[in-house]
Write an enzyme that holds these catalytic residues in place. Sequence first.
Site, PDB file in Angstrom:
ATOM      1  N   ASP A  62       0.845  -1.206   0.000  1.00  0.00           N
ATOM      2  CA  ASP A  62       0.000   0.000   0.000  1.00  0.00           C
ATOM      3  C   ASP A  62       0.875   1.249   0.000  1.00  0.00           C
ATOM      4  OD1 ASP A  62      -2.100   1.811   0.432  1.00  0.00           O
ATOM      5  OD2 ASP A  62      -2.166   1.421   2.592  1.00  0.00           O
ATOM      6  N   LYS A  64       0.426   3.687  -2.369  1.00  0.00           N
ATOM      7  CA  LYS A  64      -0.403   4.768  -2.931  1.00  0.00           C
ATOM      8  C   LYS A  64       0.387   5.640  -3.905  1.00  0.00           C
ATOM      9  CE  LYS A  64      -3.624   5.112   0.990  1.00  0.00           C
ATOM     10  NZ  LYS A  64      -3.018   4.208   1.987  1.00  0.00           N
ATOM     11  N   THR A 125     -10.325   8.451   3.506  1.00  0.00           N
ATOM     12  CA  THR A 125     -11.409   8.557   4.507  1.00  0.00           C
ATOM     13  C   THR A 125     -11.112   9.635   5.552  1.00  0.00           C
ATOM     14  OG1 THR A 125     -10.390   6.669   5.600  1.00  0.00           O
ATOM     15  CG2 THR A 125     -12.367   6.226   4.347  1.00  0.00           C
TER      16      THR A 125
HETATM   17  O1  C5P Z   1      -5.829   0.669  12.607  1.00  0.00           O
HETATM   18  P1  C5P Z   1      -6.882   0.874  11.552  1.00  0.00           P
HETATM   19  O2  C5P Z   1      -7.858  -0.299  11.445  1.00  0.00           O
HETATM   20  O3  C5P Z   1      -7.580   2.206  11.664  1.00  0.00           O
HETATM   21  O4  C5P Z   1      -6.028   0.870  10.191  1.00  0.00           O
HETATM   22  C1  C5P Z   1      -6.614   1.198   8.960  1.00  0.00           C
HETATM   23  C2  C5P Z   1      -5.595   1.097   7.875  1.00  0.00           C
HETATM   24  O5  C5P Z   1      -6.220   1.464   6.657  1.00  0.00           O
HETATM   25  C3  C5P Z   1      -4.400   2.032   8.035  1.00  0.00           C
HETATM   26  O6  C5P Z   1      -3.271   1.388   7.451  1.00  0.00           O
HETATM   27  C4  C5P Z   1      -4.781   3.240   7.224  1.00  0.00           C
HETATM   28  O7  C5P Z   1      -3.661   3.918   6.710  1.00  0.00           O
HETATM   29  C5  C5P Z   1      -5.564   2.574   6.091  1.00  0.00           C
HETATM   30  N1  C5P Z   1      -6.509   3.445   5.397  1.00  0.00           N
HETATM   31  C6  C5P Z   1      -7.539   4.107   6.051  1.00  0.00           C
HETATM   32  N2  C5P Z   1      -8.383   4.899   5.326  1.00  0.00           N
HETATM   33  C7  C5P Z   1      -8.203   5.044   3.991  1.00  0.00           C
HETATM   34  C8  C5P Z   1      -7.175   4.375   3.322  1.00  0.00           C
HETATM   35  C9  C5P Z   1      -6.333   3.567   4.075  1.00  0.00           C
HETATM   36  O8  C5P Z   1      -7.724   3.964   7.265  1.00  0.00           O
HETATM   37  N3  C5P Z   1      -9.042   5.769   3.283  1.00  0.00           N
END
Ligand code: C5P
Length: 234
Positions: A62, A64, A125
């Site tokens: 990931d 990006k 998000t």
């Molecule tokens: O710990 P948590 O469940 O919040 O982790 C969510 C993961 O998803 C993290 O790696 C975060 O960077 C990623 N992510 C996110 N929202 C997004 C894209 C990626 O929370 N829109």
Amino acid sequence: MQERNQKIIVALDFPGKEKGNHIIQALAGSGCWTKVGLELYAHEGPQIVRELKSLGFPVFLDLKLHDIPNTVVGAVRTLTKLEPDMLDVHCSGGYDMMARAVETAQETERSTGKRPLMIGVTVLTSMSGETLHTQLGVAKDLNEQVLFLARLAQRAGMDGVVASAKEAAFLRKALGPEFIIITPGIRPAWSQHYDQVRVVTPKDALAAGSSYLVVGRPITGAEDPQQALEKLWD
Ligand code: C5P
């Protein structure tokens, strides 16, 4: 159990492998995916992808990517040598950038028989509708912008997108049954929310049409990560 775990992508967000080694060992063999983001990749470099693959994890790399098409092509060509199972780029890099990233992955497939699934990031998000208007100058509403970018990704030949689970239902309807929808912001009822605001339970995210669920701290912050993975559906 194994089958359900195959839809779970555990976000390994730590500053170096040492900090998460016990989690990686605990989850090996469970069937879940791992997600390597910028933090872990910056600490460990390409070797972390090889190590996770050698432990049997499918890996979502990931990073990006978002740059001019030529630069993204070079990065995709190099990263695919690590054999990640998923690789992502920002949809806002545009059609050409995504289409050329997909072509590059397909070239790899012609020579090695394998390629990563190519995933587009729609709107982060962490961004609200208001910040989209006031900071990025996007006139569309948040949901319209997410759909607009997801359609662009689909036209460019991408395999799927990352979006909020709150957006999964309308994306699934608009994009058809095959397109991959990956959703972070997942919190089982028993978990703290940490800093995620718009959270959805694993069951609800799947019911809304998510293909894969990204789960970080509910698993990586648990005393027993393997048990937390098992309890995800409670
Ligand atoms: O710990 P948590 O469940 O919040 O982790 C969510 C993961 O998803 C993290 O790696 C975060 O960077 C990623 N992510 C996110 N929202 C997004 C894209 C990626 O929370 N829109």
